[in-house]
Design a protein around this motif. Structure first.
Motif, short mmCIF file in Angstrom:
data_model
loop_
_atom_site.label_atom_id
_atom_site.label_comp_id
_atom_site.label_asym_id
_atom_site.label_seq_id
_atom_site.Cartn_x
_atom_site.Cartn_y
_atom_site.Cartn_z
N ARG A 13 72.51 48.65 52.80
CA ARG A 13 71.40 49.54 53.11
C ARG A 13 70.29 48.81 53.86
NH1 ARG A 13 69.37 51.98 47.95
NH2 ARG A 13 67.91 53.00 49.33
N VAL A 14 70.04 47.55 53.53
CA VAL A 14 69.04 46.77 54.25
C VAL A 14 69.46 46.61 55.71
CG1 VAL A 14 68.02 44.46 54.50
CG2 VAL A 14 68.10 45.54 52.26
N ARG A 15 70.74 46.31 55.93
CA ARG A 15 71.23 46.14 57.30
C ARG A 15 71.22 47.45 58.07
NH1 ARG A 15 74.87 42.66 54.69
NH2 ARG A 15 76.46 44.25 54.64
N ALA A 16 71.45 48.57 57.40
CA ALA A 16 71.55 49.86 58.08
C ALA A 16 70.20 50.55 58.29
CB ALA A 16 72.47 50.78 57.27
N THR A 17 69.19 50.12 57.59
CA THR A 17 67.88 50.78 57.66
C THR A 17 67.05 50.20 58.79
OG1 THR A 17 67.93 51.14 55.27
CG2 THR A 17 65.80 51.35 56.34
N ALA A 73 64.08 44.12 51.31
CA ALA A 73 64.77 44.27 50.03
C ALA A 73 63.89 44.98 49.02
CB ALA A 73 65.19 42.89 49.50
N LEU A 74 62.59 44.68 49.06
CA LEU A 74 61.66 45.34 48.15
C LEU A 74 61.65 46.85 48.38
CD1 LEU A 74 59.43 45.24 46.00
CD2 LEU A 74 57.81 44.82 47.84
N GLN A 75 61.64 47.26 49.64
CA GLN A 75 61.64 48.69 49.94
C GLN A 75 62.91 49.36 49.41
OE1 GLN A 75 60.52 50.04 53.89
NE2 GLN A 75 62.02 51.71 53.75
N ILE A 76 64.04 48.73 49.61
CA ILE A 76 65.31 49.31 49.13
C ILE A 76 65.29 49.42 47.61
CG2 ILE A 76 67.80 48.91 48.96
CD1 ILE A 76 66.80 49.84 51.77
N GLN A 77 64.79 48.39 46.93
CA GLN A 77 64.73 48.43 45.47
C GLN A 77 63.75 49.49 44.98
OE1 GLN A 77 63.85 44.25 44.97
NE2 GLN A 77 65.92 43.84 44.23
N LEU A 78 62.62 49.64 45.66
CA LEU A 78 61.63 50.64 45.26
C LEU A 78 62.14 52.07 45.43
CD1 LEU A 78 58.14 49.40 46.48
CD2 LEU A 78 58.83 49.99 44.17
N GLU A 79 62.98 52.29 46.43
CA GLU A 79 63.51 53.64 46.66
C GLU A 79 64.21 54.17 45.42
OE1 GLU A 79 65.89 53.38 50.18
OE2 GLU A 79 64.14 53.31 51.50
N GLY A 80 64.82 53.28 44.66
CA GLY A 80 65.51 53.70 43.44
C GLY A 80 64.58 53.85 42.24
N LEU A 81 63.37 53.31 42.35
CA LEU A 81 62.45 53.33 41.21
C LEU A 81 61.38 54.42 41.31
CD1 LEU A 81 61.81 49.51 40.79
CD2 LEU A 81 63.16 50.97 39.30
N LEU A 82 61.03 54.80 42.53
CA LEU A 82 59.95 55.77 42.71
C LEU A 82 60.50 57.20 42.76
CD1 LEU A 82 57.76 53.92 45.35
CD2 LEU A 82 57.50 53.97 42.87
N ALA A 86 60.47 58.24 50.00
CA ALA A 86 59.58 58.04 51.15
C ALA A 86 58.33 57.26 50.75
CB ALA A 86 59.20 59.38 51.76
N ASP A 87 57.94 57.36 49.48
CA ASP A 87 56.79 56.59 49.00
C ASP A 87 57.05 55.09 49.07
OD1 ASP A 87 55.36 58.90 48.47
OD2 ASP A 87 55.90 58.94 46.34
N ALA A 88 58.29 54.69 48.95
CA ALA A 88 58.64 53.27 49.00
C ALA A 88 58.32 52.70 50.39
CB ALA A 88 60.11 53.06 48.67
N ALA A 89 58.65 53.44 51.42
CA ALA A 89 58.38 52.98 52.78
C ALA A 89 56.88 52.88 53.03
CB ALA A 89 59.02 53.91 53.80
N ALA A 90 56.12 53.87 52.60
CA ALA A 90 54.66 53.86 52.79
C ALA A 90 54.03 52.71 52.00
CB ALA A 90 54.07 55.20 52.36
N PHE A 91 54.46 52.52 50.76
CA PHE A 91 53.93 51.43 49.94
C PHE A 91 54.21 50.09 50.59
CE2 PHE A 91 54.78 48.08 46.88
CZ PHE A 91 53.56 48.00 46.22
#
Length: 128
Positions: A13-17, A73-82, A86-91
């Motif tokens: 997902r990191v490579r594809a995003t 990596a942080l954004q990908i991990q946050l996507e599963g927690l929030l 979309a909030d993960a990307a903004a954060f």
């Protein structure tokens, strides 16, 4: 936080995003005032994650031992927690912008946070 802790699926997902260009800039956490940034992270995640202490504590723990971090990596991990991915990307965009600014200041505190704090003090004085 290193991307070494990511699962294979998350690495794909990191490579594809597609990430903003700011995510390609290295941040040296040794130059950042982490206690100040931890307060900002906790407040922002509290608002974003609707008071989910587990998500907040997990993200804060990622900054415990490292002198660098992987914002992608942080954004990908946050996507599963929030609640809203979309909030993960903004954060993460806000965090990266602040971190990049913080590492350029002598105090390690982003100029925006200093200005916000000054404005808060000014409003408090006006109320008195």
């Amino acid at each position: 936080m290193l991307s070494a802790g990511l699962s294979d699926a998350d690495r794909r997902r990191v490579r594809a995003t597609r990430f903003p260009r700011e995510f390609d800039v290295h941040v040296d956490l040794a130059k950042v005032n982490l206690p100040v940034m931890r307060v900002w992270i906790a407040q922002r995640l509290d608002d974003t994650a609707n008071g989910d202490d587990i998500a907040t504590e997990y993200i804060l723990s990622l900054f415990d031992d490292d002198t660098t971090y992987d914002i992608k990596a942080l954004q990908i991990q946050l996507e599963g927690l929030l609640p809203n991915p979309a909030d993960a990307a903004a954060f993460c965009m806000d965090l990266q912008t602040l971190m990049l600014d913080a590492q350029t200041t002598v105090s390690g505190v982003p100029k925006r946070l200093v200005a916000e704090r000054r404005e808060q003090w000014r409003r408090e004085r006006e109320r008195q």
